[in-house]
Design an enzyme around this catalytic site. Sequence first.
Site, PDB file in Angstrom:
ATOM      1  N   LYS A   1       0.768  -1.205  -0.059  1.00  0.00           N
ATOM      2  CA  LYS A   1      -0.068   0.014  -0.052  1.00  0.00           C
ATOM      3  C   LYS A   1       0.837   1.243  -0.055  1.00  0.00           C
ATOM      4  CE  LYS A   1      -3.908  -2.474   1.777  1.00  0.00           C
ATOM      5  NZ  LYS A   1      -5.229  -2.164   2.119  1.00  0.00           N
TER       6      LYS A   1
ATOM      7  N   SER B   1      -6.777   2.034  10.637  1.00  0.00           N
ATOM      8  CA  SER B   1      -5.938   1.714  11.594  1.00  0.00           C
ATOM      9  C   SER B   1      -4.857   0.504  10.891  1.00  0.00           C
ATOM     10  CB  SER B   1      -6.638   1.009  12.862  1.00  0.00           C
ATOM     11  OG  SER B   1      -7.153  -0.092  12.707  1.00  0.00           O
TER      12      SER B   1
END
Length: 116
Positions: free
Chosen positions: A60, A85
């Site tokens: 990511k 999170s």
Amino acid sequence: GMPIAPDRVRGALETIRSRVVRTPLLESPLLNELVRSRRGVADARVFVKAECLQHTGAFKFRGALHKLLCMDDETRGRGVCAFSSGNFAQALALAARETGVQCTIIAPHDAPAVKM
């Protein structure tokens, strides 16, 4: 979704190449054997991309960094925000730090402490 043109992928690579880890493809003998035995493909070879070696331990970071680098100065100057999170929160926070972009991460109230 819509297919992505190969030229766009190559362009993204050129944009982030100097800032990301070039992670290896690793062949998996165990997965080779599983595919060969369960799918009947005698010469099957399975490779896994070791993105655990990337900054923040996940792919990511590549996307977050590319997005920030492609923003114009005015947009980048407004900063970025994410509700996460997980891996994306870590990726965006690092990409923002490396590009000098203000970043706010909002995490769920019940996020595991290990991710904070």
